[in-house]
Design a protein around this motif. Structure first.
Motif, mmCIF file in Angstrom:
data_model
loop_
_atom_site.group_PDB
_atom_site.id
_atom_site.type_symbol
_atom_site.label_atom_id
_atom_site.label_comp_id
_atom_site.label_asym_id
_atom_site.label_seq_id
_atom_site.Cartn_x
_atom_site.Cartn_y
_atom_site.Cartn_z
ATOM 1 N N VAL A 104 0.842 -1.200 0.000
ATOM 2 C CA VAL A 104 0.000 0.000 0.000
ATOM 3 C C VAL A 104 0.874 1.246 0.000
ATOM 4 C CG1 VAL A 104 -1.439 1.418 1.510
ATOM 5 C CG2 VAL A 104 -2.087 -0.926 1.025
ATOM 6 N N HIS A 105 0.451 2.226 -0.774
ATOM 7 C CA HIS A 105 1.038 3.566 -0.638
ATOM 8 C C HIS A 105 -0.106 4.511 -0.301
ATOM 9 C CE1 HIS A 105 3.713 6.956 -1.126
ATOM 10 N NE2 HIS A 105 2.718 7.559 -1.753
ATOM 11 N N ILE A 106 -0.008 5.151 0.838
ATOM 12 C CA ILE A 106 -1.069 6.046 1.294
ATOM 13 C C ILE A 106 -0.881 7.410 0.648
ATOM 14 C CG2 ILE A 106 -2.150 7.129 3.288
ATOM 15 C CD1 ILE A 106 -1.062 4.778 4.965
ATOM 16 N N VAL A 107 -1.898 7.833 -0.059
ATOM 17 C CA VAL A 107 -1.865 9.114 -0.763
ATOM 18 C C VAL A 107 -2.483 10.167 0.138
ATOM 19 C CG1 VAL A 107 -2.613 10.377 -2.817
ATOM 20 C CG2 VAL A 107 -2.084 7.934 -2.972
ATOM 21 N N ARG A 108 -1.690 11.142 0.501
ATOM 22 C CA ARG A 108 -2.184 12.220 1.363
ATOM 23 C C ARG A 108 -2.838 13.279 0.498
ATOM 24 N NH1 ARG A 108 -1.880 9.836 6.366
ATOM 25 N NH2 ARG A 108 0.159 8.868 6.637
ATOM 26 N N ALA A 109 -3.930 12.886 -0.140
ATOM 27 C CA ALA A 109 -4.597 13.813 -1.050
ATOM 28 C C ALA A 109 -5.846 14.420 -0.431
ATOM 29 C CB ALA A 109 -4.988 13.089 -2.342
ATOM 30 N N GLY A 110 -6.166 14.011 0.780
ATOM 31 C CA GLY A 110 -7.353 14.547 1.421
ATOM 32 C C GLY A 110 -7.003 15.698 2.352
ATOM 33 N N LYS A 111 -7.854 15.891 3.350
ATOM 34 C CA LYS A 111 -7.646 16.981 4.297
ATOM 35 C C LYS A 111 -6.427 16.678 5.159
ATOM 36 C CE LYS A 111 -10.045 19.581 7.895
ATOM 37 N NZ LYS A 111 -11.294 19.705 8.673
ATOM 38 N N THR A 112 -5.503 17.630 5.270
ATOM 39 C CA THR A 112 -4.280 17.437 6.054
ATOM 40 C C THR A 112 -4.106 18.610 7.017
ATOM 41 O OG1 THR A 112 -2.955 18.557 4.373
ATOM 42 C CG2 THR A 112 -3.148 16.167 4.196
ATOM 43 N N GLU A 113 -3.268 18.380 8.036
ATOM 44 C CA GLU A 113 -2.933 19.458 8.959
ATOM 45 C C GLU A 113 -1.945 20.391 8.281
ATOM 46 O OE1 GLU A 113 -1.463 18.119 12.649
ATOM 47 O OE2 GLU A 113 -0.991 20.125 13.391
ATOM 48 N N VAL A 114 -2.266 21.651 8.245
ATOM 49 C CA VAL A 114 -1.449 22.624 7.522
ATOM 50 C C VAL A 114 -0.853 23.617 8.528
ATOM 51 C CG1 VAL A 114 -1.438 24.423 5.749
ATOM 52 C CG2 VAL A 114 -2.893 22.402 5.484
ATOM 53 N N PRO A 115 0.447 23.806 8.483
ATOM 54 C CA PRO A 115 1.074 24.766 9.398
ATOM 55 C C PRO A 115 0.657 26.206 9.072
ATOM 56 C CG PRO A 115 2.669 23.999 7.784
ATOM 57 C CD PRO A 115 1.436 23.166 7.592
ATOM 58 N N THR A 116 0.481 26.986 10.116
ATOM 59 C CA THR A 116 0.083 28.387 9.939
ATOM 60 C C THR A 116 1.067 29.276 10.676
ATOM 61 O OG1 THR A 116 -2.252 27.741 9.862
ATOM 62 C CG2 THR A 116 -1.772 30.067 10.276
ATOM 63 N N TRP A 117 1.498 30.333 10.002
ATOM 64 C CA TRP A 117 2.375 31.291 10.666
ATOM 65 C C TRP A 117 2.063 32.692 10.162
ATOM 66 C CZ3 TRP A 117 4.394 27.778 7.042
ATOM 67 C CH2 TRP A 117 4.886 28.335 5.860
ATOM 68 N N SER A 118 2.515 33.675 10.923
ATOM 69 C CA SER A 118 2.272 35.068 10.562
ATOM 70 C C SER A 118 3.273 35.516 9.502
ATOM 71 C CB SER A 118 2.395 35.979 11.793
ATOM 72 O OG SER A 118 1.442 35.623 12.758
ATOM 73 N N VAL A 119 2.795 36.413 8.661
ATOM 74 C CA VAL A 119 3.639 36.928 7.579
ATOM 75 C C VAL A 119 3.779 38.441 7.747
ATOM 76 C CG1 VAL A 119 3.845 37.218 5.081
ATOM 77 C CG2 VAL A 119 2.873 35.107 6.024
ATOM 78 N N ARG A 120 5.000 38.917 7.751
ATOM 79 C CA ARG A 120 5.221 40.358 7.853
ATOM 80 C C ARG A 120 4.729 41.047 6.599
ATOM 81 N NH1 ARG A 120 11.283 41.607 8.805
ATOM 82 N NH2 ARG A 120 11.336 40.415 6.828
ATOM 83 N N GLU A 121 4.399 42.320 6.756
ATOM 84 C CA GLU A 121 3.898 43.072 5.609
ATOM 85 C C GLU A 121 4.928 43.104 4.483
ATOM 86 O OE1 GLU A 121 2.626 46.979 6.565
ATOM 87 O OE2 GLU A 121 1.896 47.414 4.529
ATOM 88 N N ASP A 122 6.189 43.204 4.819
ATOM 89 C CA ASP A 122 7.246 43.249 3.804
ATOM 90 C C ASP A 122 7.362 41.939 3.033
ATOM 91 O OD1 ASP A 122 9.552 45.291 5.802
ATOM 92 O OD2 ASP A 122 7.777 45.800 4.584
ATOM 93 N N ASP A 123 6.880 40.835 3.659
ATOM 94 C CA ASP A 123 6.999 39.519 3.020
ATOM 95 C C ASP A 123 5.752 39.121 2.230
ATOM 96 O OD1 ASP A 123 9.527 39.187 4.044
ATOM 97 O OD2 ASP A 123 8.827 38.171 5.870
ATOM 98 N N LEU A 124 4.721 39.974 2.240
ATOM 99 C CA LEU A 124 3.497 39.644 1.506
ATOM 100 C C LEU A 124 3.753 39.396 0.017
ATOM 101 C CD1 LEU A 124 0.856 42.006 3.160
ATOM 102 C CD2 LEU A 124 1.054 39.523 3.388
ATOM 103 N N PRO A 125 4.549 40.215 -0.665
ATOM 104 C CA PRO A 125 4.815 39.949 -2.089
ATOM 105 C C PRO A 125 5.423 38.568 -2.320
ATOM 106 C CG PRO A 125 5.497 42.169 -1.520
ATOM 107 C CD PRO A 125 5.170 41.489 -0.236
ATOM 108 N N GLN A 126 6.253 38.134 -1.374
ATOM 109 C CA GLN A 126 6.854 36.810 -1.508
ATOM 110 C C GLN A 126 5.797 35.710 -1.396
ATOM 111 O OE1 GLN A 126 10.042 36.086 1.266
ATOM 112 N NE2 GLN A 126 10.043 33.872 0.870
ATOM 113 N N GLU A 127 4.826 35.908 -0.499
ATOM 114 C CA GLU A 127 3.756 34.908 -0.356
ATOM 115 C C GLU A 127 2.900 34.854 -1.614
ATOM 116 O OE1 GLU A 127 3.124 32.572 2.108
ATOM 117 O OE2 GLU A 127 5.162 33.246 2.553
#
Length: 584
Positions: free
Chosen positions: A21-44
């Motif tokens: 078996v190979h488990i495909v993580r194609a469903g709902k997953t835990e996603v990391p969340t972090w704050s983004v500085r205003e200066d880094d918004l263009p990068q996001e």
């Protein structure tokens, strides 16, 4: 030592598979969340754009691969997924979340997915879960690119595996090249979703609705999959494996023995013939079978020519396509169904108002008669191609005699106009209708007087006759093609057609069962039209029966008052037809 465990699910695509078996993580997953500085918004925003571009490119590659391996229609879902990623409102939502909440792109995409699924799942109606998955799956691709979870290790290896996932989606079914996918098992999924249809088309054994599957699995765990009976066995022991492999070997031998009958005509022991025609969608389908092994094309679905486009195909484009099919069949009958869209088959560039019950709404011939320009362009192309060979026109979703007469008038007028313009087109082309709407069962003698042939579309006829939405999981178990009412409806059509001297055929799923094909022969049907890989087994069954035996079988079935009784009678006939042939 861990013990073997079996899980019962719902069979979606037939076949046996064994492997890691190979488990495909194609469903709902835990996603990391972090704050983004205003200066880094263009990068996001740049990271988001790059992930969108990569996901769109991946969808294009998948579409091309599936078009080669299956058909262009099977690949159309990936074109729809690309369109979903181009939705400006969704993109604006993600960018606004990044901008206003100052969160990373992964978290913003994850929130969009949750909103989409939540919004759709709050709706009423059939196939909601499948629809939610179709809308969310493209964004999950974007999320995976952002998270850089591209499964590099499995992609770079050559191992063949059984894919396991929470949801059955097109992404799961095509996660690896076809030759590396042994089977697919999932916790959730619909029997008639896009992914389920794709699995069947690709011949991938598939089982869905397996409770707590992922919680019981480990990466590379050895399992067996029985796509015929909906069974998955975890960590099978040596005895279980030996038994499973014996069954698989016998089925392989049986498939080879059936192939020997492919070149032979489907003629019974007492000389009755059942024409075996094929259902196709594109020229690519001709790569999957030998034209000489068929009696013709019983159903050419023209929808494929309209899909994955930004506008309707021109008359000239349609003519070239139909002509190629007619020429390829070299004098054999080619039955072309006029455009059957609407309901569950929308065109991306053809907007229709939302309907509370699309299956009973604006679709099939209803659209064509209300939009004559669309109908006339297709008929012109068909009539021009008819001069190149044996072509017939088939009308879908017919509900009344008035519709038949109106369509025939349009076809006659188009033919006259073409001849006036100097085209060499036949004076008349055989016109037939699909028997799908139950109302026609009450006016069959009148219907037969208006047409040159009929073809029973059992998929929709069963649905309408039993008032069961086959995409609705709450009532799907009530969708029974073996219901006595269905048997009697098939008898009524065959009896009326025979009395009128009108050729009759069945082109739905019912015809693909070799035993059902013998039933249809006994009822008096002239032909069946099925996917090409069903033809050998049907010919095998017909060549082992007599018409009188088939008629006795029909009488026995028509005396049955319950679905279970019909199933038992079919089982007894199967044993007779395949006596001496291992049915493992």
């Amino acid at each position: 030592m861990p013990t073997s465990r079996s899980i019962k699910g719902v069979a979606v695509s037939m076949g046996l598979a064994e492997g890691p078996v190979h488990i495909v993580r194609a469903g709902k997953t835990e996603v990391p969340t972090w704050s983004v500085r205003e200066d880094d918004l263009p990068q996001e925003f740049a990271r988001l754009a790059a992930a969108l571009s990569s996901a769109a490119e991946e969808l294009t590659d998948r579409q091309r691969a599936i078009a080669r391996q299956a058909s262009e229609k099977d690949a159309e879902i990936f074109a729809v997924h690309r369109m979903i990623l181009q939705d400006p409102s969704a993109l604006q939502t993600i960018e606004r979340l990044i901008q206003e909440e100052r969160i990373n792109a992964e978290a913003a995409v994850s929130k969009l997915i949750e909103r989409v699924v939540g919004r759709v799942n709050s709706m009423e109606g059939a196939s909601v879960r499948d629809y939610a998955n179709d809308l969310a799956d493209p964004w999950r691709r974007v999320l995976e690119h952002l998270l850089q979870r591209d499964q590099e290790s499995i992609a770079q290896s050559e191992a063949k595996v059984i894919l396991a996932a929470a949801e059955l989606t097109p992404k799961v079914v095509t996660f690896l090249p076809r030759e590396r996918i042994l089977g697919v098992v999932t916790e959730q999924g619909g029997r008639f979703s896009h992914a389920a249809v794709l699995a069947r088309s690709l011949g991938i054994p598939c089982v869905v609705t397996l409770p707590n599957l992922l919680a019981r699995l480990e990466q590379n765990m050895h399992v067996t999959v029985d796509g015929d009976h909906g069974l998955v066995q975890l960590r099978p022991g040596e005895q279980d494996l030996n038994r499973f492999r014996r069954i698989a070997a016998k089925r392989g031998e049986r498939r080879l023995s059936m192939l020997a009958y492919a070149p032979e005509p489907a003629v019974s022991l007492d000389g009755a013939r059942l024409r075996c025609e094929v259902n196709i969608e594109s020229m690519r389908d001709f790569e999957t079978f030998d034209v000489a092994h068929t009696d013709g094309v019983g159903l050419l679905r023209t929808e494929f020519l309209y899909m994955e486009r930004s506008s309707f195909p021109s008359e000239e484009e349609q003519y070239r396509m139909y002509r190629r099919v007619v020429e390829t069949m070299a004098g054999r009958t080619v039955t072309i169904r006029t455009l059957d869209v609407g309901g569950d088959k929308p065109l991306p560039y053809f907007k229709v108002p939302p309907e509370p019950n699309p299956a009973l709404g604006w679709r099939g011939l209803r659209i064509q008669l209300q939009w004559p320009d669309l109908f006339q362009a297709q008929v012109r192309a068909m009539l021009r191609a008819a001069s190149e060979g044996n072509l017939r026109i088939l009308l879908p979703m017919v509900g009344s005699l008035e519709q038949v007469r109106q369509a025939r008038r349009v076809i006659q007028e188009v033919g006259e106009n073409l001849r006036e313009q100097g085209y060499d087109v036949p004076e008349s082309v055989p016109l037939g209708i699909m028997i799908e709407v139950p109302s026609l069962l009450f006016v069959l003698p009148q219907v037969m007087a208006e047409v040159d042939f009929v073809s029973v579309g059992t998929n929709d006829l069963v649905q309408y006759l039993l008032a069961v939405d086959r995409d609705n999981s709450w009532v799907a178990r009530l969708y029974q093609p073996t219901d006595p009412a269905v048997m009697r409806a098939l008898e009524q059509v065959a009896t009326a057609a025979k009395a009128a001297g009108v050729p009759c055929s069945v082109c739905g799923d019912v015809a693909s069962d070799p035993v059902a094909a013998v039933l249809l022969l006994g009822l008096g049907y002239d032909s069946v039209s099925v996917a090409p890989h069903f033809v050998p087994a049907i010919k095998f069954a017909v060549r082992r029966c007599t018409v009188e035996g088939a008629r006795r079988f029909v009488r026995e079935l028509l005396e049955c008052s319950t679905t279970e009784g019909v199933k038992q009678a079919l089982g007894r006939m199967r044993e007779q037809l395949f006596e001496g042939v291992d049915q493992a």
